[in-house]
Design an enzyme around this catalytic site. Structure first.
Site, PDB file in Angstrom:
ATOM      1  N   ASP A 146     126.571   8.618  58.523  1.00  0.00           N
ATOM      2  CA  ASP A 146     126.526   7.421  57.682  1.00  0.00           C
ATOM      3  C   ASP A 146     125.182   7.266  56.971  1.00  0.00           C
ATOM      4  O   ASP A 146     124.807   6.175  56.547  1.00  0.00           O
ATOM      5  CB  ASP A 146     126.821   6.168  58.516  1.00  0.00           C
ATOM      6  CG  ASP A 146     125.812   5.960  59.639  1.00  0.00           C
ATOM      7  OD1 ASP A 146     125.006   6.883  59.875  1.00  0.00           O
ATOM      8  OD2 ASP A 146     125.832   4.885  60.265  1.00  0.00           O
ATOM      9  N   HIS A 176     114.903  30.581  41.953  1.00  0.00           N
ATOM     10  CA  HIS A 176     115.164  29.279  42.558  1.00  0.00           C
ATOM     11  C   HIS A 176     114.792  29.308  44.041  1.00  0.00           C
ATOM     12  O   HIS A 176     115.579  28.891  44.898  1.00  0.00           O
ATOM     13  CB  HIS A 176     116.635  28.879  42.367  1.00  0.00           C
ATOM     14  CG  HIS A 176     116.982  28.586  40.946  1.00  0.00           C
ATOM     15  ND1 HIS A 176     118.271  28.621  40.468  1.00  0.00           N
ATOM     16  CD2 HIS A 176     116.197  28.262  39.882  1.00  0.00           C
ATOM     17  CE1 HIS A 176     118.271  28.324  39.167  1.00  0.00           C
ATOM     18  NE2 HIS A 176     117.029  28.103  38.800  1.00  0.00           N
ATOM     19  N   ASP A 189     106.704  25.498  40.611  1.00  0.00           N
ATOM     20  CA  ASP A 189     107.568  24.883  39.598  1.00  0.00           C
ATOM     21  C   ASP A 189     107.930  23.513  40.137  1.00  0.00           C
ATOM     22  O   ASP A 189     108.721  23.398  41.079  1.00  0.00           O
ATOM     23  CB  ASP A 189     108.805  25.752  39.389  1.00  0.00           C
ATOM     24  CG  ASP A 189     109.699  25.270  38.246  1.00  0.00           C
ATOM     25  OD1 ASP A 189     109.611  24.088  37.877  1.00  0.00           O
ATOM     26  OD2 ASP A 189     110.488  26.095  37.731  1.00  0.00           O
ATOM     27  N   ASP A 247     108.781  18.724  33.823  1.00  0.00           N
ATOM     28  CA  ASP A 247     109.167  20.025  34.380  1.00  0.00           C
ATOM     29  C   ASP A 247     108.046  21.009  34.051  1.00  0.00           C
ATOM     30  O   ASP A 247     107.906  21.432  32.906  1.00  0.00           O
ATOM     31  CB  ASP A 247     110.491  20.463  33.751  1.00  0.00           C
ATOM     32  CG  ASP A 247     111.064  21.729  34.371  1.00  0.00           C
ATOM     33  OD1 ASP A 247     110.436  22.283  35.297  1.00  0.00           O
ATOM     34  OD2 ASP A 247     112.141  22.159  33.923  1.00  0.00           O
ATOM     35  N   HIS A 266     115.827  35.090  32.187  1.00  0.00           N
ATOM     36  CA  HIS A 266     116.325  33.746  31.862  1.00  0.00           C
ATOM     37  C   HIS A 266     115.914  33.365  30.442  1.00  0.00           C
ATOM     38  O   HIS A 266     115.132  34.051  29.790  1.00  0.00           O
ATOM     39  CB  HIS A 266     115.805  32.709  32.868  1.00  0.00           C
ATOM     40  CG  HIS A 266     114.310  32.639  32.983  1.00  0.00           C
ATOM     41  ND1 HIS A 266     113.515  31.993  32.069  1.00  0.00           N
ATOM     42  CD2 HIS A 266     113.463  33.141  33.932  1.00  0.00           C
ATOM     43  CE1 HIS A 266     112.256  32.086  32.439  1.00  0.00           C
ATOM     44  NE2 HIS A 266     112.187  32.784  33.560  1.00  0.00           N
ATOM     45  N   HIS A 314     114.907  24.740  27.872  1.00  0.00           N
ATOM     46  CA  HIS A 314     116.099  23.892  27.892  1.00  0.00           C
ATOM     47  C   HIS A 314     115.685  22.500  27.431  1.00  0.00           C
ATOM     48  O   HIS A 314     114.504  22.146  27.420  1.00  0.00           O
ATOM     49  CB  HIS A 314     116.713  23.842  29.295  1.00  0.00           C
ATOM     50  CG  HIS A 314     115.730  23.475  30.381  1.00  0.00           C
ATOM     51  ND1 HIS A 314     115.306  22.185  30.621  1.00  0.00           N
ATOM     52  CD2 HIS A 314     115.066  24.245  31.283  1.00  0.00           C
ATOM     53  CE1 HIS A 314     114.447  22.175  31.623  1.00  0.00           C
ATOM     54  NE2 HIS A 314     114.272  23.422  32.049  1.00  0.00           N
ATOM     55  N   HIS A 326     117.602  19.402  33.158  1.00  0.00           N
ATOM     56  CA  HIS A 326     118.363  20.175  32.176  1.00  0.00           C
ATOM     57  C   HIS A 326     119.171  19.142  31.404  1.00  0.00           C
ATOM     58  O   HIS A 326     120.305  18.813  31.759  1.00  0.00           O
ATOM     59  CB  HIS A 326     119.242  21.218  32.870  1.00  0.00           C
ATOM     60  CG  HIS A 326     118.457  22.353  33.435  1.00  0.00           C
ATOM     61  ND1 HIS A 326     118.415  23.605  32.864  1.00  0.00           N
ATOM     62  CD2 HIS A 326     117.639  22.427  34.508  1.00  0.00           C
ATOM     63  CE1 HIS A 326     117.619  24.404  33.558  1.00  0.00           C
ATOM     64  NE2 HIS A 326     117.133  23.697  34.574  1.00  0.00           N
ATOM     65  N   GLU A 331     109.244  28.114  28.783  1.00  0.00           N
ATOM     66  CA  GLU A 331     108.969  28.681  30.106  1.00  0.00           C
ATOM     67  C   GLU A 331     109.263  30.185  30.189  1.00  0.00           C
ATOM     68  O   GLU A 331     110.165  30.602  30.922  1.00  0.00           O
ATOM     69  CB  GLU A 331     109.759  27.939  31.178  1.00  0.00           C
ATOM     70  CG  GLU A 331     111.246  27.744  30.885  1.00  0.00           C
ATOM     71  CD  GLU A 331     111.957  27.038  32.023  1.00  0.00           C
ATOM     72  OE1 GLU A 331     111.770  27.443  33.188  1.00  0.00           O
ATOM     73  OE2 GLU A 331     112.688  26.075  31.750  1.00  0.00           O
ATOM     74  N   TYR A 382     108.920  38.896  36.108  1.00  0.00           N
ATOM     75  CA  TYR A 382     109.148  38.992  37.548  1.00  0.00           C
ATOM     76  C   TYR A 382     109.373  40.468  37.887  1.00  0.00           C
ATOM     77  O   TYR A 382     110.361  41.076  37.439  1.00  0.00           O
ATOM     78  CB  TYR A 382     110.369  38.160  37.952  1.00  0.00           C
ATOM     79  CG  TYR A 382     110.364  36.790  37.315  1.00  0.00           C
ATOM     80  CD1 TYR A 382     109.726  35.713  37.923  1.00  0.00           C
ATOM     81  CD2 TYR A 382     110.972  36.588  36.070  1.00  0.00           C
ATOM     82  CE1 TYR A 382     109.709  34.461  37.319  1.00  0.00           C
ATOM     83  CE2 TYR A 382     110.956  35.345  35.462  1.00  0.00           C
ATOM     84  CZ  TYR A 382     110.321  34.286  36.084  1.00  0.00           C
ATOM     85  OH  TYR A 382     110.297  33.054  35.483  1.00  0.00           O
ATOM     86  N   ARG A 384     105.446  32.654  35.888  1.00  0.00           N
ATOM     87  CA  ARG A 384     106.099  31.801  34.888  1.00  0.00           C
ATOM     88  C   ARG A 384     105.109  30.725  34.478  1.00  0.00           C
ATOM     89  O   ARG A 384     104.373  30.193  35.318  1.00  0.00           O
ATOM     90  CB  ARG A 384     107.387  31.181  35.449  1.00  0.00           C
ATOM     91  CG  ARG A 384     108.138  30.325  34.441  1.00  0.00           C
ATOM     92  CD  ARG A 384     109.569  30.004  34.890  1.00  0.00           C
ATOM     93  NE  ARG A 384     109.658  29.236  36.121  1.00  0.00           N
ATOM     94  CZ  ARG A 384     110.045  29.726  37.282  1.00  0.00           C
ATOM     95  NH1 ARG A 384     110.331  31.009  37.413  1.00  0.00           N
ATOM     96  NH2 ARG A 384     110.119  28.937  38.353  1.00  0.00           N
ATOM     97  N   GLU A 416     105.242  27.178  32.310  1.00  0.00           N
ATOM     98  CA  GLU A 416     106.199  26.247  31.690  1.00  0.00           C
ATOM     99  C   GLU A 416     105.515  24.964  31.256  1.00  0.00           C
ATOM    100  O   GLU A 416     104.781  24.342  32.024  1.00  0.00           O
ATOM    101  CB  GLU A 416     107.312  25.920  32.688  1.00  0.00           C
ATOM    102  CG  GLU A 416     108.341  24.938  32.164  1.00  0.00           C
ATOM    103  CD  GLU A 416     109.428  24.645  33.186  1.00  0.00           C
ATOM    104  OE1 GLU A 416     110.502  24.175  32.788  1.00  0.00           O
ATOM    105  OE2 GLU A 416     109.188  24.879  34.401  1.00  0.00           O
TER     106      GLU A 416
END
Length: 438
Positions: A39, A242, A259, A270, A349, A353, A360, A383, A387, A405, A407
């Site tokens: 709950d 991710h 990130d 972001d 990638h 975005h 996003h 971004e 890699y 990366r 960004e």
């Protein structure tokens, strides 16, 4: 900082109703409460479309827009006041608060919706509704419409069409107002400060989650929350796009990719930065880093009115492909490598975005078959990344396991663009100077 003013929510509703036209009705439900386990509920976060039109952040609510209706064009159904439940779960606005504080023309208890809403649907030709966003609510909408259709022989006129509300509303959300941009600048400022704090706190032997905690602390001390689960990936973990575990020890000589963005007053930032755990780039790390930085700058330079959505990505791809050739990771002519998408082994990638209430964010990337053209008020991320897997074949050992990366959040302006996230350094020498001074 003040939230978006009430007058702006009114303007949004008026604009949407103009786009809908007369003889139509829009039904916009609030986000449901979700259980985490047993709950215990997840922290409540309002549906972005619902908040965009109402500013109302309670669950169990439905907003109705009825263009041209003399009695009330904007009707809300909300939880009734209940002193016993409010003692347990917090204050409620109730129908009186919905009209007084949120400018509804009329408001009713949510328990009365089955009795009242069919009458509001009657004699309307189109129902604007985002089918599939909240599947549990879809059946109620279909039930109300079909219930009216079943009574057509008694002279009741039911809507003939259900139209995708998100197609109209999301194009509105794509263009940020002055008030929205103020929220996004603040979200960017807070997130930038959190990244700076993480850079200063970095040291070999610390676990990734401790730096994640530094970021969370900076967000919460400014009344902001995470806009997504942060990625804090040291060494080879930076090559997992991710990465979520955030539990490894940081090692001397490794890079750390963070990130992390925050949400402030409903608007997201972001940011990604990559920096050496010990404060000094190795020559191999610096060689890869400078390629990604050059790609970031080249892509940002393409964000201006009149350019189209894919131009920043094309610019980043060109720089990264050239850089991969210089590093010896790709062989051949750059145009042919771009055409073959050979870079995707190391840059898999897109370059960005849309950004706004959602990380996003909503908005079409193409109009018909053509890429969308940038216009002032649009906000996006830039971004690029490289890699290089730890087990990558045919790669010099010094380059293996490097993930980078960079960004930024960028708003299209009349004369070009504004980088909202300049508060956190991204040039290698500036990062090293900041970490040395920590």
């Amino acid at each position: 900082m003040k939230a978006v003013p009430r007058a702006e929510f009114k303007r949004r509703r008026r604009q949407l109703m103009r786009l809908m036209g007369r003889d139509s009705i829009a039904i916009v439900p609030a986000a449901p409460v979700r259980l985490r386990n047993s709950d215990v509920e997840y922290a409540y976060r309002q549906d972005s479309d619902f908040h965009y039109l109402t500013g109302f952040d309670e669950p169990e609510a439905v907003a109705i827009l009825i263009p041209g209706r003399a009695q009330a064009e904007y009707v809300m159904f909300v939880r009734d006041r209940d002193p016993a439940r409010e003692t347990w779960d917090g204050r409620r606005a109730g129908p009186a608060g919905a009209t007084r504080d949120y400018d509804a023309d009329d408001a009713f208890p949510i328990g009365d919706i089955d009795e009242i809403l069919p009458g509001l649907l009657e004699n309307r030709e189109k129902v604007y509704y985002a089918m599939g966003t909240h599947p549990e609510f879809d059946q109620r909408v279909v039930g109300w419409v079909n219930g009216l259709r079943a009574q057509s022989k008694h002279g009741r006129h039911s809507p003939q069409e259900i139209v995708a509300l998100d197609h109209v509303l999301h194009d509105m959300r794509l263009f940020k107002s002055r008030a929205e941009l103020a929220m996004m600048r603040e979200a960017a400022r807070i997130a930038a400060a959190a990244h700076v704090r993480a850079m200063r706190a970095s040291a070999p032997g610390r676990p990734e989650y401790e730096l994640a905690a530094e970021i969370t602390h900076e967000f919460r001390r400014h009344n902001a929350d995470h806009s997504y689960l942060p990625i804090v990936g040291g060494g080879v973990n930076a090559c997992i796009l991710h990465y979520r575990e955030n539990d490894a020890l940081l090692r001397d000589g490794d890079l750390l990719l963070i990130d992390a963005g925050c949400e402030y007053q409903g608007y997201a930032s972001d940011i990604t930065r990559t920096f050496p755990v010990n404060g000094r780039f190795t020559p191999a790390q610096r060689a890869v880093y400078d390629i990604v930085l050059e790609a970031n700058l080249a892509a940002t330079a393409k964000v201006r009115p009149g350019n189209h959505w894919n131009e920043p990505h094309d610019a980043a791809v060109r720089v990264i492909t050239q850089g991969l050739v210089r590093l010896g990771l790709l062989k051949g002519r750059v145009p042919a490598l771009e055409m073959a998408q050979a870079y995707r082994r190391y840059f898999m990638h897109r370059t960005g975005h849309w950004l706004g209430m959602d990380v996003h964010d909503v908005g079409d990337y193409k109009v018909g078959d053509e890429w969308r053209v940038f216009e002032p008020g649009m906000v996006l991320t830039i971004e690029p990344g490289i890699y290089i897997a730890a087990n990558a074949r045919g790669v010099p050992k010094r380059l293996r396991g490097i993930g980078i990366r960079i960004e930024d959040d960028v708003v299209v302006t009349r004369g070009g663009c504004e980088v909202l996230t300049e508060g956190v350094p991204k040039r290698a020498e500036d990062i090293e100077a900041l970490m040395e001074a920590a």
